[in-house]
Design an enzyme around this catalytic site. Structure first.
Site, PDB file in Angstrom:
ATOM      1  CE  LYS A 220      -3.504   1.874   3.072  1.00 63.99           C
ATOM      2  NZ  LYS A 220      -4.347   1.539   4.218  1.00 63.99           N
TER       3      LYS A 220
ATOM      4  CE  LYS B 108       6.285  -1.037  10.031  1.00 67.64           C
ATOM      5  NZ  LYS B 108       5.306  -0.290   9.252  1.00 67.64           N
TER       6      LYS B 108
ATOM      7  CG  HIS C 247      -1.774 -36.708  17.121  1.00 59.69           C
ATOM      8  ND1 HIS C 247      -1.757 -38.028  17.529  1.00 59.69           N
ATOM      9  CD2 HIS C 247      -2.898 -36.559  16.379  1.00 59.69           C
ATOM     10  CE1 HIS C 247      -2.810 -38.651  17.028  1.00 59.69           C
ATOM     11  NE2 HIS C 247      -3.520 -37.774  16.333  1.00 59.69           N
TER      12      HIS C 247
ATOM     13  N   GLY D 122      -4.630  -2.637   5.662  1.00 58.52           N
ATOM     14  CA  GLY D 122      -3.894  -3.773   5.091  1.00 58.52           C
ATOM     15  C   GLY D 122      -4.522  -5.112   5.427  1.00 58.52           C
ATOM     16  NE  ARG D 123      -5.694  -4.811  11.770  1.00 57.36           N
ATOM     17  CZ  ARG D 123      -5.091  -3.640  11.859  1.00 57.36           C
ATOM     18  NH1 ARG D 123      -4.022  -3.396  11.119  1.00 57.36           N
ATOM     19  NH2 ARG D 123      -5.535  -2.699  12.662  1.00 57.36           N
TER      20      ARG D 123
ATOM     21  CD  GLU E 236       9.596  -6.188   6.799  1.00 64.02           C
ATOM     22  OE1 GLU E 236       9.294  -5.070   6.314  1.00 64.02           O
ATOM     23  OE2 GLU E 236       9.458  -6.469   7.997  1.00 64.02           O
TER      24      GLU E 236
ATOM     25  CD  GLU F 162      -1.016  -5.294  12.159  1.00 65.10           C
ATOM     26  OE1 GLU F 162       0.219  -5.397  12.199  1.00 65.10           O
ATOM     27  OE2 GLU F 162      -1.657  -5.334  11.103  1.00 65.10           O
TER      28      GLU F 162
HETATM   29  C1  G6Q Z   1      -2.135  -4.273   8.274  1.00 66.88           C
HETATM   30  C2  G6Q Z   1      -0.932  -3.530   8.523  1.00 66.88           C
HETATM   31  C3  G6Q Z   1       0.317  -4.165   7.986  1.00 66.88           C
HETATM   32  C4  G6Q Z   1       0.601  -3.861   6.519  1.00 66.88           C
HETATM   33  C5  G6Q Z   1       2.036  -4.270   6.199  1.00 66.88           C
HETATM   34  C6  G6Q Z   1       2.387  -4.038   4.765  1.00 66.88           C
HETATM   35  O1  G6Q Z   1      -3.233  -3.902   8.565  1.00 66.88           O
HETATM   36  O2  G6Q Z   1      -1.102  -2.236   8.105  1.00 66.88           O
HETATM   37  O3  G6Q Z   1       0.348  -5.551   8.174  1.00 66.88           O
HETATM   38  O4  G6Q Z   1      -0.308  -4.515   5.693  1.00 66.88           O
HETATM   39  O5  G6Q Z   1       2.910  -3.581   7.032  1.00 66.88           O
HETATM   40  O6  G6Q Z   1       2.249  -2.700   4.448  1.00 66.88           O
HETATM   41  P1  G6Q Z   1       2.336  -2.224   2.965  1.00 66.88           P
HETATM   42  O7  G6Q Z   1       1.198  -2.804   2.218  1.00 66.88           O
HETATM   43  O8  G6Q Z   1       2.288  -0.722   3.006  1.00 66.88           O
HETATM   44  O9  G6Q Z   1       3.648  -2.731   2.432  1.00 66.88           O
END
Ligand code: G6Q
Length: 564
Positions: free
Chosen positions: A206, A527, A397, A280-281, A212, A366
């Site tokens: 986003k 971060k 198990h 994001g989530r 990463e 989160e």
């Molecule tokens: C989710 C968070 C987080 C996010 C990641 C990736 O709700 O905001 O998990 O999705 O940090 O972020 P980007 O899509 O900006 O790379």
């Protein structure tokens, strides 16, 4: 708002909790014939049996009264109408718009967002079809057969979970992989057997700044360029030649079109939009699901959206008493806040849901892992639980010992399906027998008298003295609460419904706890510090370290050992 714990409904529940805690689940079932039917909801193609919980009809009435008192319904309406309920980021929260199949407009700041949503879905479908029909060619003219999603957190867990869940619907001739970790192993292992000429990377971010994802995207670009054009082109990714190749082998999903363009992608053809009103989530139904759509095809992707939408409507329109997300949320509150239970297990009896618990971990932890309320003051009550789980029967198990006989009580959701995608012999009947057996054993246990009688009977057949010292070890106290969620088959619609069920459960809990379920400030400090530490690890001269004594020592240890 009156503080949560001062509400009369809260106090009433507190009082009620001390009464109900004296009654074993077995006793509740004996006292209330018909309980399994009363405490079940069948709607939207799902059956939720919540009768194996520490509740009576009266407890539920009191819990619904709490939901009413905090205005759960009104809060849901505010979310669905595009109000900026993500107060700390001043954003609307409109993942429901992504799967709004009603044809009705949804407004953010007075603008209907649905045309844009539909346009992106259409663009995704065109891209997906071109790959699925092998018309999308790489830079050497070979058709694309491999798709690697580069994203993390919300830009990874949703599509990765759903792709796994919907594998039976996927094109088995395509390879779809998900790389998230900044650990180079993840990318290296995911690409080692792929032909770069047939590989497409989708950079899903986003912000297009996530360490990463950007590190993986740059390494993937280098890998691709080195293989297709040689090391000198790989070393100059902004050259015309490199950009041409990248244009054929990369797509991006981002709200930051300019940054994706700077990476070498044409905003019109290769970048798929996201919006700040999708967290994001909660973004699986957006272009974040592009790799999934490529894998399962647009038709199945839209079926999944239909499932999401059906549960959205159920949540919005159904009275609290028959509202599945509300019921799950209230039961979670009941255990978390009144009985002090700290964790919640999600135990899916379906191998295709192997990533479901990991996905829900993010969705829940989160969202509601907060200790500051929307008003900026610390909450004086427990919030989000630790969510965890593994698919059944594997967990049986492994950690079920603790669930049955441990000192901790872990409320759990059991999820299962009537039909298997792989009806091999009697596997499915065995799988489901285990699911039902576990919820029965957890609820009702096995008494000491029963164990003693069994030991005596066994000893008698062998003409031996019974090992009565084993009675306490073999006794099961029971009274472990569970929900059972059943559906006919794990198909795209059902997956959509299941995910939306949990999303709205989490929302309701956030409303009751008074936290903002849609921000995640708690991920920032790590971060920030990592960005400070990285140059310290890489410095050629001994850097001056100003961390605490422990962190300084660890950094020095790494610097020394990683060089030799
Ligand atoms: C989710 C968070 C987080 C996010 C990641 C990736 O709700 O905001 O998990 O999705 O940090 O972020 P980007 O899509 O900006 O790379």
């Amino acid at each position: 708002m009156t503080r949560l714990v001062e509400l009369p409904e809260w106090r009433d529940l507190k009082q009620h909790c001390s009464e109900i805690s004296k009654v074993h689940l077995g006793e509740l079932f004996r006292r209330e014939p018909g309980r399994a039917q009363t405490l079940s909801i069948e709607d939207c193609g799902l059956l939720l049996d919540y009768s194996k919980n520490w509740v009576t009809a009266e407890s539920m009435r009191k819990l619904f009264a709490l939901a009413n008192a905090v205005g759960v319904k009104q809060a849901a309406e505010r979310m669905f109408s595009g109000e900026k309920i993500n107060v700390t980021e001043n954003r609307a929260v409109l993942h429901v718009a992504l799967r709004n199949r009603s044809g009705q407009p949804i407004y953010v700041d007075g603008k209907d967002v649905m045309p844009e949503v539909r346009a992106v879905l259409d663009k995704m479908a065109v891209a997906a079809e071109s790959i699925r029909t092998r018309q999308k060619l790489g830079s050497t003219g070979k058709p694309i057969r491999n798709v690697v999603n580069l994203g993390i957190g919300g830009s990874d867990l949703g599509p990765a979970m759903a792709y796994e869940a919907l594998r039976p619907y996927s094109d088995r001739e395509l390879t779809v992989r998900f790389v998230s970790n900044v650990d180079g192993t993840h990318l290296a292992e995911a690409t080692r057997d792929l032909d770069p000429a047939e590989t497409l990377f989708i950079v899903v971010s986003k912000t297009f700044t996530t360490q990463e994802t950007m590190t993986n995207a740059e390494s993937a670009r280098r890998w691709l360029l080195a293989a297709l054009a040689g090391p000198s082109v790989a070393a100059d990714p902004q050259s015309e030649k490199a950009r041409k190749i990248v244009g054929s082998h990369f797509l991006a999903v981002s709200a930051a079109t300019d940054k994706a363009a700077a990476f070498g992608l044409d905003p019109q053809s290769s970048v798929f939009a996201m919006w700040d009103w999708v967290g994001g989530r909660y973004s699986l139904c957006s272009a974040v699901g592009l790799a999934l759509m490529i894998g399962i095809g647009p038709t199945n992707f839209f079926r999944m959206l239909n499932g999401f939408h059906a549960m959205d409507q159920h949540f919005l329109d159904t009275p609290l008493e028959r509202n599945m997300p509300v019921v799950l949320a209230l039961l979670g509150i009941w255990y978390n806040n009144f009985f002090g239970l700290q964790t919640h297990a999600v135990l899916a009896y379906d191998q295709y849901l192997s990533r479901f618990a990991a996905y829900l971990q993010q969705a829940d932890m989160e969202s509601n892992g907060k200790s500051i309320g929307c008003d900026g003051s610390p909450v004086a009550w427990q919030t989000g639980p630790v969510v965890w789980g593994e698919p059944g029967t594997n967990g049986q198990h492994a950690f079920y010992q603790l669930l049955h006989q441990g000192t901790k009580i872990v409320p759990a959701d059991f999820i299962g399906f009537a039909k298997s995608h792989n009806p091999l012999g009697d596997h499915h009947a065995k799988l489901m027998a285990n699911l039902f057996a576990q919820t029965e054993a957890l609820a009702f246990g096995k008494s000491a008298d029963q164990v003693r009688a069994e030991l005596e009977a066994q000893a008698k057949t062998k003409n031996q003295a019974p090992r009565l010292d084993l009675v306490p070890h073999k006794t099961f106290p029971g009274n472990r609460p569970t929900n059972t969620i059943l559906a006919e088959r794990l198909d795209p619609e059902t997956l959509g419904k299941l995910v939306a069920l949990y999303e709205h459960k989490i929302f309701v809990q956030g409303v009751i706890w008074g936290v903002n379920s849609f921000d995640q400030w708690g991920v920032e400090l790590g971060k920030e510090l990592a960005n400070r530490i990285l140059p310290e690890l890489q410095a050629t001269n001994e850097p001056e370290l100003k961390h605490d004594e422990s962190t300084n020592r660890l950094i020095r240890w790494f610097r020394q050992r990683s060089r030799n």
